[in-house]
Design a protein around this motif. Structure first.
Motif, PDB file in Angstrom:
ATOM      1  N   ALA A   1      92.928-109.329  97.105  1.00 22.84           N
ATOM      2  CA  ALA A   1      94.351-109.791  97.400  1.00 22.84           C
ATOM      3  C   ALA A   1      94.940-108.811  98.019  1.00 22.84           C
ATOM      4  N   ILE A   2      95.098-107.429  97.492  1.00 24.49           N
ATOM      5  CA  ILE A   2      95.522-106.345  97.803  1.00 24.49           C
ATOM      6  C   ILE A   2      95.099-105.787  99.193  1.00 24.49           C
TER       7      ILE A   2
ATOM      8  N   THR B   1      93.101-103.651 105.165  1.00 26.96           N
ATOM      9  CA  THR B   1      92.227-102.641 105.066  1.00 26.96           C
ATOM     10  C   THR B   1      90.855-103.354 104.718  1.00 26.96           C
ATOM     11  N   SER B   2      89.804-102.675 104.991  1.00 27.73           N
ATOM     12  CA  SER B   2      88.562-103.077 104.783  1.00 27.73           C
ATOM     13  C   SER B   2      88.439-103.149 103.147  1.00 27.73           C
TER      14      SER B   2
ATOM     15  N   PRO C   1      88.206 -97.556  99.572  1.00 29.57           N
ATOM     16  CA  PRO C   1      89.014 -97.121  98.185  1.00 29.57           C
ATOM     17  C   PRO C   1      90.480 -96.885  98.935  1.00 29.57           C
ATOM     18  N   LEU C   2      91.387 -97.131  97.876  1.00 30.23           N
ATOM     19  CA  LEU C   2      92.886 -96.742  98.475  1.00 30.23           C
ATOM     20  C   LEU C   2      93.293 -96.155  96.973  1.00 30.23           C
ATOM     21  N   LEU C   3      94.349 -95.426  97.384  1.00 34.06           N
ATOM     22  CA  LEU C   3      94.834 -94.661  96.274  1.00 34.06           C
ATOM     23  C   LEU C   3      95.889 -95.530  95.330  1.00 34.06           C
ATOM     24  N   HIS C   4      95.517 -95.478  94.036  1.00 37.55           N
ATOM     25  CA  HIS C   4      96.169 -96.428  93.004  1.00 37.55           C
ATOM     26  C   HIS C   4      96.911 -95.562  91.911  1.00 37.55           C
TER      27      HIS C   4
ATOM     28  N   LYS D   1     101.585-100.796  99.161  1.00 36.69           N
ATOM     29  CA  LYS D   1     101.896-102.016  98.910  1.00 36.69           C
ATOM     30  C   LYS D   1     102.283-101.772  97.127  1.00 36.69           C
ATOM     31  N   VAL D   2     103.474-102.203  96.716  1.00 38.41           N
ATOM     32  CA  VAL D   2     103.891-101.868  95.359  1.00 38.41           C
ATOM     33  C   VAL D   2     104.422-103.238  94.493  1.00 38.41           C
TER      34      VAL D   2
END
Length: 233
Positions: free
Chosen positions: A112-113, A119-120, A124-127, A218-219
């Motif tokens: 969902a994010i 994004t692919s 990995p994204l920064l969380h 996204k927050v």
């Protein structure tokens, strides 16, 4: 009497507002066209166009191609929302601000994010998860994903003393965004962080910001029971 000077679009805009407020031009009235106003005001037609576009965007005028420009029959009152620095928000309430980083890691986000951020699915994204405090009490829980392809410097920032909320507003420009407000029930984890009973009603702000076609962050911000959001019209 000296003739008013209309050298920029802001002065034209204010004169149009004055006429509407004074009911020289009433709701639903067709106002003079751009050429007529430019001649009356002694300015360029492009200046008039910019002023009328701004008023139409704010809901004061109704502009339609080949139908002219009318005073809006039902002017829209628009609220102005800014992305605030939570530290400043707390301090302006006269309270002491505090910050606690709960978690920081690079992780593959839920679908969902990644879908919302475009994004692919495997990228990995920064969380970042963090708690903002007011007078040592929980104020807001921040659960944020940051796109490292757009904000690479964030990968070097520990976010242990400065919140991602404040750091991004200083270092990551954005062009536009989406925002949603809702009520939600606190999960056991969220309740423990915010110091409230499980299933308590929380106020949620979900925000997604973009730099052109690329997502920045996204927050989800969660506020405890009784929180109020105030803005201006």
């Amino acid at each position: 009497m000296n003739r008013p000077s209309f050298r920029n679009w802001q002065s034209v805009q204010e004169e149009v507002r004055r006429r509407i407020h004074a009911r020289e031009w009433k709701p639903g009235d067709l106002i003079p066209n751009e050429s007529e106003l430019a001649q009356e005001f002694g300015c360029a037609r492009t200046t008039v166009n910019r002023a009328l576009r701004s008023l139409a965007e704010s809901g004061v005028l109704d502009r339609r191609r080949k139908a002219g420009t009318r005073v809006a029959a039902q002017p829209v009152a628009k609220a102005t929302l800014d992305i605030s620095v939570i530290r400043i928000e707390v301090e302006e309430r006269g309270q002491k601000y505090g910050y606690q980083r709960i978690e920081r890691d690079a992780a593959v986000p839920p679908l969902a994010i990644s879908g919302a951020m475009k994004t692919s699915a495997q990228r990995p994204l920064l969380h970042i998860r963090a708690l903002h405090l007011a007078d040592d009490a929980p104020y807001a829980f921040e659960d944020r994903w940051i796109n490292p392809d757009v904000v690479p410097d964030a990968m070097q920032e520990p976010f242990d003393s400065v919140s991602a909320n404040e750091w991004l507003l200083r270092h990551a420009p954005y062009t536009h965004g989406e925002i949603a407000f809702s009520a939600t029930s606190a999960t056991p984890d969220e309740a423990a962080i915010l110091g409230c009973p499980a299933s308590s009603a929380l106020f949620a702000i979900d925000r997604l910001t973009w730099d052109g076609a690329a997502s920045v962050t996204k927050v989800r911000l969660l506020f405890g029971p009784g929180h109020q959001l105030r803005t201006v019209l």
